[in-house]
Design an enzyme around this catalytic site. Structure first.
Site, PDB file in Angstrom:
ATOM      1  N   HIS A  17       0.844  -1.206   0.000  1.00 20.85           N
ATOM      2  CA  HIS A  17       0.000   0.000   0.000  1.00 20.85           C
ATOM      3  C   HIS A  17       0.878   1.254   0.000  1.00 20.85           C
ATOM      4  CE1 HIS A  17      -3.105  -2.600   2.349  1.00 20.85           C
ATOM      5  NE2 HIS A  17      -3.614  -2.390   1.135  1.00 20.85           N
ATOM      6  N   LYS A  41     -18.077  -5.401   9.600  1.00 18.29           N
ATOM      7  CA  LYS A  41     -16.878  -6.254   9.564  1.00 18.29           C
ATOM      8  C   LYS A  41     -15.880  -5.778  10.624  1.00 18.29           C
ATOM      9  CE  LYS A  41     -13.525  -7.717   6.090  1.00 18.29           C
ATOM     10  NZ  LYS A  41     -13.036  -7.322   4.777  1.00 18.29           N
ATOM     11  N   ARG A  90      -2.080  -5.768  -8.219  1.00 15.25           N
ATOM     12  CA  ARG A  90      -0.992  -6.705  -7.920  1.00 15.25           C
ATOM     13  C   ARG A  90      -0.804  -7.725  -9.032  1.00 15.25           C
ATOM     14  NH1 ARG A  90      -3.509  -7.987  -2.158  1.00 15.25           N
ATOM     15  NH2 ARG A  90      -5.262  -7.923  -3.599  1.00 15.25           N
ATOM     16  N   SER A 127      -3.222  -7.570   3.238  1.00 17.31           N
ATOM     17  CA  SER A 127      -3.399  -7.392   4.686  1.00 17.31           C
ATOM     18  C   SER A 127      -3.847  -8.704   5.322  1.00 17.31           C
ATOM     19  CB  SER A 127      -4.464  -6.321   4.958  1.00 17.31           C
ATOM     20  OG  SER A 127      -4.068  -5.095   4.403  1.00 17.31           O
TER      21      SER A 127
END
Ligand code: PNS
Length: 161
Positions: A17, A41, A90, A127
Site C-alpha cells: 500500500h 466487519k 498486484r 493485509s
C-alpha cells in the site's frame, strides 16, 4: 489542484500500500488515504488505530493525509473535490473486480480510476495474509511498516491471552 484518493480497509497497511501511496503522491498535488468504515466487519485494528498507523507512515510525505469514510466512495469524492481514485494492481486476479468497480464509479459520478502496477516485491502481499502469517508466528518484517510490526505483536499476544 488535483486531489487523488487511495481508498481501502488498511487492516493493517502493508508496504505494498505504502508504495502505491508514494507513487500516487508523485503524480497528484495531494493524496488522501481514506479508510473505509465498515460496521459489519470487525477488523484486527479499529478504524482509529488504522488511521493512527497510517498517519505515522505517511508523515514523511508532505502531500499525503489520512481520512475515513463510510457509504459510497464516489459520494466521499464528490463531497471533498476529489477527481481521481488511485488503486494498486498486484496481478491479473485483481483486475476483474477492480475494473468493475472503476466502471461503476465512473457510471455513478464520472470519477476516474487510475491503476498503479504494484512493485513486484509486494505482488503477493495482502493485509489478510499478513494477519494470517503473523497469527501463526510467521515473520512479516519487511512486508509491513515498523509501526504495524510492533502493534501486530502486541495485538496478537493480547489475543493469545
Ligand atoms: O482494502 P479493500 O477492502 O480491498 O478496499 C475496498 C474499497 C474500500 C476500495 C471498496 O470496497 C469501496 O470503495 N467501498 C466503498 C463502498 C462503495 O463505494 N462501493 C461501490 C464500489 S463500485
Amino acid at each position: 489542484m488535483r486531489v487523488a484518493v487511495c481508498p481501502g480497509s488498511f487492516d493493517p497497511v502493508t508496504n505494498g500500500h505504502l508504495d502505491v501511496f508514494a507513487r500516487a503522491a508523485a503524480m497528484a498535488d495531494e493524496v488522501v488515504v481514506a479508510v473505509l468504515i465498515n460496521s459489519s466487519k470487525a477488523g484486527l485494528f479499529s478504524i482509529d488505530e488504522r488511521m493512527e498507523i497510517l498517519r505515522e507512515v505517511v508523515e514523511p510525505y508532505g502531500n499525503i493525509r489520512v481520512d475515513s469514510f463510510h457509504g459510497l466512495l464516489v459520494d466521499y469524492c464528490q463531497a471533498h473535490g476529489i477527481s481521481t481514485i488511485v488503486k494498486g494492481l498486484r496481478a491479473v486476479s485483481d483486475f476483474d473486480y477492480e475494473l468493475q468497480m472503476a466502471q461503476m464509479n465512473y457510471r455513478l459520478a464520472q470519477i476516474e480510476t487510475a491503476f498503479i502496477s504494484t512493485n513486484p516485491l509486494y505482488s503477493f502481499l495482502s493485509s489478510s495474509l499478513v494477519k494470517e502469517v503473523a497469527t501463526f508466528g510467521g515473520d512479516v518484517s519487511g512486508l509491513v511498516p515498523d509501526a504495524v510490526l510492533s502493534r501486530l505483536e502486541s495485538r496478537l499476544s493480547d489475543r493469545m491471552g
